[in-house]
Design an enzyme around this catalytic site. Sequence first.
Site: not given
Ligand code: PGA
Length: 542
Positions: A53-54, A218, A264, A285, A328, A421
């Site tokens: 969800n952008w 959610e 989250s 999100g 490295e 690299n």
């Molecule tokens: P978030 O948003 O992953 O940034 O907590 C989730 C959402 O609102 O669908």
Amino acid sequence: MKPFCTAVLLAILLCDYSTGAFVLHVKNRRSLTNHQRPSFALFKARRPVIAGNWKLNPKTIAEASQLLKLLHANFVNHRTPAQLDVEVVVFPPFPFLLEALLVLQGSGIKVGAQNVALQTSGAYTGEVSASMVRSIGVDYVMLGHSERRAIFGESDVDINKKLHLCLAEPGLGVILCVGETEDEYESKLLASVCDVQIRKGLKGVSINDISRIIIAYEPVWAIGTGKVATPEQAQVAHTVIRKTLADVYGYQAADSVRIQYGGSVNPENVDSLMSMPDVDGALVGGASLTADSFTRIVDGSATMSRVYARPKELSAQLEVPCTNVLGESPIWSVRDQALYWVSAPEGEIWTLTRTEPAYRRLASTVVGCIGLMESNQRGSLVVAGEKAILGLFVSPDTTDFASGPRILCDRPELTDVTRPNDGRVDRQGRFVIGMYNTYHRTPLGEANIAGLYRLNKDGYLESLLDESMDYRVSNCICFPASGDKMYFCDTPTRKIYSFDYPVEFGGKLSNRKLIWTMPANMPGGPDGAQVGESRALNEIGW
Ligand code: PGA
């Protein structure tokens, strides 16, 4: 080279004198507790679904397009059948929908709209209808998101009306979001809030249409807060939701509905959430705005990634403090009885012997990797520098190189977008250099690939990848004792491959096999590797 570590702990592990097996460990690497280790039911009947969800991001079409191209690159190649079996949908803002449909073609990623109007057509300035989005090829609409409920005052009745408008469009699916606020959660109202939102949201939806609907649970207190529900909390909520669905549609239908968790979700927590029997996916999100983290979330939800064995974990037997930014390319020289490695961006080559403290010499260039050079002279190294491939001697007696670097050849790919690299001398004594492409971090150019090259003893550099193979970073290059196989990983996609290695001049790598994908909840990314005592790739440092 990788950005993950700020300090390097040099660890001498399984020192195999003929192959020089060393592994670099990052000092602050977190180890997984037993609780974090995934314990998965291997197969769920419901197909996992991950949605991004952008929201109101990003700011411009150029940024959106960039994100879409990176997603496309992550998804077109190298996916296991199980990863392909995850349904993936992104929800960009309306003005980016067409671009998303265009750029994501062939990637398997579907496109959804974040909202639709309450009406079908007419004098509703600023609105976008379900038929409009369906007509351009959108597969899903998201409804009932808590931000639309709280900020735009959408009621369950509105949401239900929109849902019916979506179902009137053949082939259009819906993600219906439900969830309680923090106060409601504290007041133990989770079950009743979700029950009401589901019943009202789905009012009038027939059992035949229920397969077109995904529920996203959610909890409002977890959205954008970093305060993720525990897997157990999510499981309880999903069970409550499934019970409501069973009340309305019967157990069989309820059992087929996919319920995503949202709030989250990130690469570190997705595996444990997905390990719950009623968590069938995630609505993501913030973490969906970065192609690599979204890809890792998808990989973490693929059932197959759960059955890959982890590589054997090793721990350090000796720690040598040093100030390296990126340590490295460690290599043990039997001739010199010394360990050499580079601190890449600082252009330093370091040496450690059994008797002397670690010391460094400046190479005056970013150093991708080093290899041992055939010579009787101590400290002779081949160096893949940012500008050229060099031959030089590192001496313990001087503060600078005992004899000035000799240019062996130009570096491959003389562009700003890539640079040498990781590298390794193959079993026939030729230096193989993987390139690093910065495109996935900074949009410097269109070419999103980086090659792999072999420096022959006559100074001729040949390309080992045929043109159909696109990688952004070739890391962890190594060869088993047989010399006719080669391993490497593509760090951004966290996948490790084996190939048949062309021993003859002019050959290309072939018979690519994906041998391991790092699970999403394993931190870091593979960066350097060597074959172990068994001469197989079983140690990986990151
Ligand atoms: P978030 O948003 O992953 O940034 O907590 C989730 C959402 O609102 O669908």
